[in-house]
Design a protein around this motif. Structure first.
Motif, short mmCIF file in Angstrom:
data_model
loop_
_atom_site.label_atom_id
_atom_site.label_comp_id
_atom_site.label_asym_id
_atom_site.label_seq_id
_atom_site.Cartn_x
_atom_site.Cartn_y
_atom_site.Cartn_z
N GLY A 286 0.70 -1.17 0.03
CA GLY A 286 -0.16 -0.05 -0.04
C GLY A 286 0.77 1.22 -0.10
N GLY A 287 0.25 2.43 -0.14
CA GLY A 287 0.91 3.68 -0.17
C GLY A 287 1.41 3.76 1.32
N GLN A 288 1.89 5.19 1.47
CA GLN A 288 2.81 5.35 2.57
C GLN A 288 1.80 5.60 3.70
N ARG A 289 0.68 6.26 3.41
CA ARG A 289 -0.29 6.67 4.36
C ARG A 289 -0.73 5.15 5.16
N MET A 290 -0.85 4.24 4.54
CA MET A 290 -1.24 2.96 4.70
C MET A 290 -0.21 2.10 5.34
N MET A 291 0.97 2.14 4.92
CA MET A 291 2.09 1.46 5.70
C MET A 291 2.34 2.20 6.90
N ASN A 292 1.90 3.41 7.23
CA ASN A 292 2.24 4.12 8.54
C ASN A 292 1.07 3.70 9.43
N MET A 293 -0.25 3.77 9.02
CA MET A 293 -1.22 3.16 9.81
C MET A 293 -0.90 1.70 10.35
N LEU A 294 -0.26 0.95 9.47
CA LEU A 294 -0.23 -0.60 9.90
C LEU A 294 1.05 -0.65 10.55
N MET A 295 1.81 0.12 10.58
CA MET A 295 3.14 0.11 11.42
C MET A 295 2.72 0.60 12.85
N ALA A 296 1.84 1.45 12.96
CA ALA A 296 1.53 2.06 13.95
C ALA A 296 0.69 0.84 14.73
N HIS A 297 0.08 0.01 14.26
CA HIS A 297 -0.54 -1.11 14.85
C HIS A 297 0.29 -2.42 14.93
N MET A 298 1.20 -2.47 14.05
CA MET A 298 1.84 -3.75 14.16
C MET A 298 3.42 -3.62 14.22
N GLY A 299 3.91 -2.49 14.39
CA GLY A 299 5.32 -2.34 14.58
C GLY A 299 6.21 -2.34 13.28
N PHE A 300 7.32 -2.86 13.57
CA PHE A 300 8.35 -2.71 12.54
C PHE A 300 7.96 -3.36 10.97
N PHE A 301 9.01 -3.35 10.22
CA PHE A 301 8.61 -3.67 8.84
C PHE A 301 8.40 -5.07 8.80
N GLY A 302 9.00 -5.86 9.62
CA GLY A 302 8.76 -7.33 9.66
C GLY A 302 7.37 -7.59 10.34
N GLY A 303 6.85 -6.94 11.05
CA GLY A 303 5.28 -7.14 11.66
C GLY A 303 5.36 -8.50 12.55
N GLY A 304 6.66 -8.88 13.17
CA GLY A 304 6.46 -10.00 13.99
C GLY A 304 6.85 -11.31 13.41
N LEU A 305 7.22 -11.33 12.34
CA LEU A 305 7.45 -12.50 11.65
C LEU A 305 8.76 -13.50 12.33
N SER A 306 8.66 -14.52 12.10
CA SER A 306 9.88 -15.15 12.94
C SER A 306 11.10 -15.46 12.01
N THR A 307 12.30 -15.53 12.48
CA THR A 307 13.56 -15.84 11.74
C THR A 307 13.18 -16.83 10.56
N LEU A 308 12.49 -17.98 11.12
CA LEU A 308 12.53 -19.14 10.10
C LEU A 308 11.61 -18.67 9.08
N GLY A 309 10.59 -17.94 9.09
CA GLY A 309 9.36 -17.80 8.33
C GLY A 309 10.08 -16.69 7.27
N MET A 310 10.99 -15.78 7.71
CA MET A 310 11.70 -14.95 6.91
C MET A 310 12.61 -15.54 5.86
N HIS A 311 13.25 -16.77 6.54
CA HIS A 311 14.09 -17.27 5.48
C HIS A 311 13.20 -18.32 4.54
N ALA A 312 12.23 -18.83 5.17
CA ALA A 312 11.47 -19.62 4.47
C ALA A 312 10.89 -18.85 3.09
N ALA A 313 10.38 -17.71 3.35
CA ALA A 313 9.73 -16.94 2.45
C ALA A 313 10.67 -16.56 1.14
N LEU A 314 11.76 -16.18 1.71
CA LEU A 314 12.90 -15.64 0.88
C LEU A 314 13.30 -16.79 -0.27
N ALA A 315 13.52 -17.91 0.21
CA ALA A 315 13.83 -19.17 -0.48
C ALA A 315 12.64 -19.39 -1.68
#
Length: 423
Positions: A286-315
């Motif tokens: 989404g646009g910057q407005r939506m990203m700011n809204m979501l980050m306000a509710h969910m935190g950092f860019f990764g939004g709580g994704l686990s380490t294993l989840g991140m590596h699994a998705a990248l692969a």
């Protein structure tokens, strides 16, 4: 040669299913030849072993990937198990997804842990929020849109998650309302009726495209028209969980629209095409407005994704071979079911998801219960209803499984229906 083509050319169902099983490489236990031979007698659930399912159970009710998970993702998980004692900032995946979706300014961008200014720069450029599954995105948008009172518009039959979120606020005494707009006679979102339902109070409009549970799609131009009609404060959520399975060559996704309009969000998931439902990996664009809204509710860019989840998705993103195999099995499976439903004289809806709905001409709750007792798990269409609207009361939603799983389903369905149709 696909399922339907084989049937039309005079091959028997049993003979083709043997070949399909061998060709798909979809055998979980035993030799492919032994399992294929067993199919000649008409399989029961006890003869089948699906990926991630206990023996004797055919699970084709949750729209999961019948081939298991992306092998590259599984390898990445194994390679990074020793890192689970460490925190991970989860930025690699958002950066990759921004580049994959051609977000302006991100190509060539690199984050540096030695220069924290690069993080602030990325926050300005970033148009992706990664989350543990796409569900948290839908929940967060419901919270945002209902926070000060508002109105949600969503189709019925449809996924309904956001509408249920609004209904939870209603139960808490909040001044919110839900409008469920019936689909057309072909179970397609009635975008004209959804536009007509918009009021100054409307704060969130949901379009699931392809729709779950019907598998239908809506044209891009019609989506743009709906967005144009939405009030400035209203968020338009376009859920594209099943986008990879669309067979229409003229179909256009809504990512570009989300990047151009400040009130549009597209939700995606790794659960379906990549087979990572158990890892819970999703994201929003989404646009910057939506990203700011979501980050306000969910935190950092990764939004709580686990380490294993991140590596699994990248692969998984790079596992083109697995994606191609999945699409082959799903498309052939839909062709096969279409031919079998025709043979049985059952009405069904052509689908752009990894599932189909079929009208079995009787209460789908009782039908799904009887199938469950026979070891086959499907979804009753009655679960996609409101108190006033139950368009799928006689329909089943069937996930496309492996060839042998689909054969068991058809065998048991025909047995329950009494074998009155002639093949």
């Amino acid at each position: 040669m696909g399922f339907a083509s084989v049937l039309k050319n005079g091959f028997t169902r049993r003979r083709f299913m043997k070949g399909a099983l061998l060709g798909a490489g979809a055998v979980a236990t035993g030799s492919a030849w032994d399992i294929a031979q067993a199919m000649a007698t008409g399989k029961k659930a006890g003869d089948v072993r699906g990926y991630g399912v206990e023996p004797g159970r055919v699970n084709i009710g949750s729209n999961e990937n019948p081939l298991g998970a992306s092998p590259r993702a599984v390898a990445a998980i194994a390679e990074n198990l020793h890192k689970i004692n460490r925190y991970d900032f989860g930025v690699d995946l958002p950066v990759r997804l921004n580049k994959m979706h051609d977000v302006p300014g991100v190509e060539g961008f690199e984050l540096s842990f030695e220069d924290m200014r690069s993080f602030m720069r990325f926050r300005e450029l970033n148009r992706v929020m990664v989350t543990p599954g796409s569900g948290p995105i839908l929940q967060a948008l419901a919270v945002i849109a209902a926070g000060n009172g508002g109105e949600c518009i969503e189709a019925v039959p449809g996924y309904g998650s956001v509408a249920r979120g609004f209904q939870s606020f209603q139960m808490m005494g909040k001044d919110v309302s839900v409008v469920r707009v019936p689909t057309t006679g072909d179970f397609v979102h009635d975008l004209g009726a959804m536009k007509a339902a918009i009021t100054p109070k409307t704060s969130l409009i949901v379009v699931t495209n392809p729709n779950n549970p019907t598998g239908t799609i809506v044209p891009y131009d019609d989506l743009v028209s709906l967005v144009d009609a939405a009030p400035e404060q209203a968020i338009v959520l376009i859920d594209e969980a099943y986008i990879h399975f669309v067979r229409d060559p003229n179909y256009q996704d809504a990512v570009k629209l989300a990047l151009e309009r400040e009130n549009v969000v597209v939700a995606r998931t790794f659960s379906k095409i990549y087979g990572l439902a158990g890892m819970r990996i999703g994201y929003a664009v989404g646009g910057q407005r939506m990203m700011n809204m979501l980050m306000a509710h969910m935190g950092f860019f990764g939004g709580g994704l686990s380490t294993l989840g991140m590596h699994a998705a990248l692969a998984a993103i790079d596992d083109d071979e697995f994606v191609d195999r999945t699409l082959t099995v799903v498309n052939d499976g839909k062709d096969y079911l279409s031919a079998e439903f025709d043979r049985l004289g059952l009405e069904y809806t052509p689908s752009h998801g990894n599932y189909m709905i079929v009208n079995v001409g009787r209460d789908s709750r009782r039908m799904s219960g009887e199938l469950f007792r026979r070891g086959v798990m499907v979804r009753s269409g009655s679960g996609y209803r409101t108190q006033e609207v139950n368009l799928l009361g006689n329909h089943l939603r069937v996930t496309i499984g492996k060839p042998d799983e689909l054969e068991v389903f058809v065998n048991e369905l025909e047995n329950i229906l009494g074998g009155s149709s002639q093949g």
